[in-house]
Design a protein around this motif. Structure first.
Motif, PDB file in Angstrom:
ATOM      1  N   VAL A  25      21.790  13.700 -28.397  1.00  0.00           N
ATOM      2  CA  VAL A  25      20.859  13.429 -29.496  1.00  0.00           C
ATOM      3  C   VAL A  25      20.384  11.984 -29.443  1.00  0.00           C
ATOM      4  O   VAL A  25      19.175  11.701 -29.488  1.00  0.00           O
ATOM      5  CB  VAL A  25      21.539  13.723 -30.854  1.00  0.00           C
ATOM      6  N   MET A 202      15.016  26.945 -41.128  1.00  0.00           N
ATOM      7  CA  MET A 202      15.482  26.472 -39.833  1.00  0.00           C
ATOM      8  C   MET A 202      15.255  27.518 -38.744  1.00  0.00           C
ATOM      9  O   MET A 202      14.752  27.204 -37.667  1.00  0.00           O
ATOM     10  CB  MET A 202      16.962  26.129 -39.906  1.00  0.00           C
ATOM     11  N   ASN A 206      12.621  26.851 -35.623  1.00  0.00           N
ATOM     12  CA  ASN A 206      13.179  26.743 -34.273  1.00  0.00           C
ATOM     13  C   ASN A 206      12.844  27.942 -33.383  1.00  0.00           C
ATOM     14  O   ASN A 206      13.173  27.923 -32.201  1.00  0.00           O
ATOM     15  CB  ASN A 206      14.700  26.601 -34.350  1.00  0.00           C
ATOM     16  N   PRO A 224       8.095  24.491 -30.990  1.00  0.00           N
ATOM     17  CA  PRO A 224       8.980  24.746 -29.842  1.00  0.00           C
ATOM     18  C   PRO A 224       8.182  25.188 -28.616  1.00  0.00           C
ATOM     19  O   PRO A 224       8.472  24.778 -27.483  1.00  0.00           O
ATOM     20  CB  PRO A 224       9.893  25.876 -30.328  1.00  0.00           C
ATOM     21  N   ALA A 245      10.155  15.979 -28.788  1.00  0.00           N
ATOM     22  CA  ALA A 245      11.406  16.660 -29.167  1.00  0.00           C
ATOM     23  C   ALA A 245      11.949  16.096 -30.478  1.00  0.00           C
ATOM     24  O   ALA A 245      12.420  16.846 -31.342  1.00  0.00           O
ATOM     25  CB  ALA A 245      12.439  16.515 -28.052  1.00  0.00           C
ATOM     26  N   ILE A 248       9.990  17.349 -33.434  1.00  0.00           N
ATOM     27  CA  ILE A 248      10.304  18.742 -33.762  1.00  0.00           C
ATOM     28  C   ILE A 248      11.627  18.847 -34.505  1.00  0.00           C
ATOM     29  O   ILE A 248      11.769  19.604 -35.469  1.00  0.00           O
ATOM     30  CB  ILE A 248      10.393  19.574 -32.468  1.00  0.00           C
ATOM     31  N   ALA A 249      12.608  18.062 -34.043  1.00  0.00           N
ATOM     32  CA  ALA A 249      13.950  18.187 -34.618  1.00  0.00           C
ATOM     33  C   ALA A 249      14.040  17.548 -35.991  1.00  0.00           C
ATOM     34  O   ALA A 249      14.837  17.973 -36.827  1.00  0.00           O
ATOM     35  CB  ALA A 249      14.967  17.554 -33.668  1.00  0.00           C
ATOM     36  N   VAL A 252      14.172  19.518 -39.572  1.00  0.00           N
ATOM     37  CA  VAL A 252      15.386  20.303 -39.767  1.00  0.00           C
ATOM     38  C   VAL A 252      16.592  19.386 -39.950  1.00  0.00           C
ATOM     39  O   VAL A 252      17.440  19.626 -40.814  1.00  0.00           O
ATOM     40  CB  VAL A 252      15.604  21.267 -38.579  1.00  0.00           C
ATOM     41  N   VAL A 253      16.645  18.324 -39.155  1.00  0.00           N
ATOM     42  CA  VAL A 253      17.802  17.423 -39.245  1.00  0.00           C
ATOM     43  C   VAL A 253      17.849  16.748 -40.614  1.00  0.00           C
ATOM     44  O   VAL A 253      18.922  16.612 -41.207  1.00  0.00           O
ATOM     45  CB  VAL A 253      17.771  16.382 -38.099  1.00  0.00           C
ATOM     46  N   TYR A 256      19.063  19.221 -43.053  1.00  0.00           N
ATOM     47  CA  TYR A 256      20.470  19.496 -42.773  1.00  0.00           C
ATOM     48  C   TYR A 256      21.378  18.393 -43.306  1.00  0.00           C
ATOM     49  O   TYR A 256      22.372  18.661 -43.987  1.00  0.00           O
ATOM     50  CB  TYR A 256      20.666  19.668 -41.265  1.00  0.00           C
TER      51      TYR A 256
END
Lengths: 274, 307
Positions: A25, A202, A206, A224, A245, A248-249, A252-253, A256
């Motif tokens: 990460v 999520m 994804n 994605p 990347a 995109i993440a 959600v992160v 989360y």
């Protein structure tokens, strides 16, 4: 109770696994902030300041602005449809009794273990026949349907456990089932519903295979998919690839980290049967 | 239709479950929208998959009846058997290793009160949250010829071990497997830690009074106490492992050769790249059966022992 060495060992092992979890990460984050000219296909550490411009370039020249908009539209629609229908059906399965309710409920539960690979081929031909491939509907409808397996299961479990006396009180006050649901139960169910929203968000955000099959034009690509094609065409542009990347993440992160307890509980109960 | 039981139970049964004046059938109205969408886009296509798997069809021209041919090929054609063999090997990495590592950690952590548990849990579970496409891109960088793994090997004097991991016939499959281990381990740890905290302390104290060492304690107290969590972890990781498509597509596309091809990838490849729709459907249906058998098997195993 336990020795000092054992305690130290425990933390050392936890730290080791934390590093293992975080390395890829942090690596991609570092690469995203590195220089674009780098020829390395591995991770690079930025040594001449942070290149925030990579994100802007990914957004514009990588078309990730468009992809993010598509993803947002599709995800919001799937979440709205799946949540609404899950609440309605979960309510009926949880507190009402009608002939055939048990087999119908099990039909939904079976969907939890049904792999997309067993659906995607006929779905593609069906939706192409209806001229829904390369449209938002082609992405929204199948994913909403697949989210219902978990949604109905989750909401039914919640409604079964919710206070029966509350429902009865509402009924004595003359509320019908519709009013009881929206005025009494749904406001109480906010935590359960928000867990469902986060999980479906999520999964949809994804989702890859369904999007890959249903969409061939660039205008409807979700993130994605955009990343996969970007990697295929610009595999040497490591910094932009990493920046994309990260873009995109990130949504959600963030969700989360903010709601991790609820998030984990929802994900784990996906496979836990009663 | 079942008859309602007589007596007071019947009364509560009737009046507790629906509002006065509303017919029983009102339940159907609430279920109907979900059922319509689910039936049309999940149950019906699955039926179609079963039907397609009995046909020879290229997706364009008229289909011909194949009967069990496509399933027969699954057993006899090496190109079709290989992906299933790869999937089973990958399950060692996707399921067995994460469960084993998770148990080891739970064993350690169940003995100590750990501060900052929320932090560790959040970080360890993080790989589950990331899109597998993002995971694939990150790990492709690590496993690249000039990537982090090879750099590290060279830095510690093991440069001879360095290789293009994802392009190596022998190493590509384990390399993809390691990515799966990375994704699954946190999930298992979080599950087992939660389970271990629910084991009554008295059991540990009793075990210690009986003179049990750490290993005995683990076998006699922790392991039996975690049985439900182990079942969930196995189910989740096995299903995720068998469904694995995104990672393969991003990291290796089934290559080199077909060294990392898995059933999920083969479904996509056959249906949309080489026009073998019937064969693709047969793989999808077989995969479904495999998942159901394994899922039911695991829950039987666990419940059977508990009673």
């Amino acid at each position: 109770m336990i020795s000092r060495t054992e305690r130290t060992l425990t933390y050392a092992i936890l730290a080791l696994f934390t590093v293992v979890s975080l390395t890829p990460v942090l690596g991609i984050l570092a690469t995203a902030l590195g220089p674009q000219s780098s020829l390395s296909t591995g991770f690079t550490l930025p040594d001449d300041g942070l290149h925030w411009g990579n994100f802007a370039d990914a957004w514009t020249s990588g078309h990730f602005g468009t992809y993010l908009r598509n993803s947002a539209l599709v995800t919001l629609s799937v979440v709205a449809v799946a949540t609404l229908l899950s609440v309605l059906a979960g309510y009926a399965f949880g507190v009402m009794r009608f002939p055939g309710s048990t087999p119908l409920f099990y039909l939904f539960v079976l969907g939890l273990a049904l792999p997309q690979e067993a659906l995607v081929v006929p779905l593609y031909f069906d939706l192409r026949h209806l001229e829904l491939t390369d449209t938002y509907w082609g992405l929204i409808l199948p994913q909403a349907a697949q989210s219902l397996a978990f949604g109905v299961f989750w909401m039914r479990t919640y409604f079964r456990g919710s206070a029966r006396s509350v429902i009865e009180a509402a009924r004595i006050d003359g509320a019908n089932s519709w009013t009881t649901l929206w005025r009494v139960l749904v406001p109480m169910a906010r935590p359960a519903i928000s867990t469902l929203v986060v999980i479906v968000f999520m999964w949809t955000w994804n989702e890859f295979l369904m999007a890959l099959v249903m969409v061939s034009d660039e205008a409807h690509r979700t993130v994605p998919l955009g990343l996969a094609f970007f990697q295929g065409q610009h595999s040497s542009e490591t910094a932009l690839l990493a920046a994309a990347a990260v873009l995109i993440a990130l949504p959600v992160v963030i969700v989360y980290v903010a709601l991790q307890r609820r998030f984990i509980a929802g994900m784990l109960s996906g496979a836990v049967k009663e | 239709m079942k008859r309602a039981p007589r007596g007071p139970a019947r009364l509560t049964g009737r009046y507790a479950r629906r509002a006065p004046g509303e017919p029983r059938a009102v339940g159907y109205l609430y279920v109907l929208p979900a059922l319509a969408l689910y039936g049309a886009l999940l149950v019906f296509p699955f039926g179609q998959s079963v039907w397609l798997s009995l046909l020879h069809w290229d997706g364009l021209t008229a289909a011909t009846w194949a009967g069990g041919d496509n399933y027969h090929d699954l057993l006899t054609d090496p190109d079709l058997r290989a992906p299933f063999a790869h999937a089973l090997i990958l399950l060692v990495f996707y399921s067995a290793l994460p469960v084993a590592i998770g148990l080891l950690l739970a064993a350690l952590l169940s003995r100590a009160r750990v501060r900052g548990m929320t932090f560790f849990r959040t970080v360890l579970f993080l790989p589950q949250v990331l899109a597998l496409v993002v995971v694939g891109v990150a790990w492709r960088s690590i496993l690249a010829p000039d990537g982090l793994l090879n750099d590290t090997l060279e830095a510690v004097g093991l440069g001879t071990l360095a290789r293009p991991w994802l392009g190596d016939y022998d190493w590509a499959l384990p390399a993809v497997g390691i990515v799966g281990t990375w994704v699954g381990t946190g999930l298992c740890m979080v599950l087992f830690l939660a389970g271990a905290q629910r084991i009554p302390r008295e059991l540990y104290e009793a075990a210690r009074l009986d003179g049990a060492g750490p290993i005995r304690e683990f076998l006699a107290v922790t392991l039996p106490g975690l049985r439900p969590q182990i079942a969930v972890a196995l189910t989740l990781t096995i299903v995720a492992g068998l469904r694995n498509f995104d990672l393969i597509y991003i990291t290796t596309s089934g290559g080199p050769g077909n060294a990392t091809s898995v059933p999920a990838y083969e479904v996509y490849h056959r249906a949309f790249e080489t026009n073998q729709v019937g064969s693709a459907a047969a793989i999808g249906v077989t995969l479904t059966l495999l998942i159901f058998v394994l899922t039911v098997g695991i829950s039987r195993l666990v419940e059977g022992r508990r009673t």
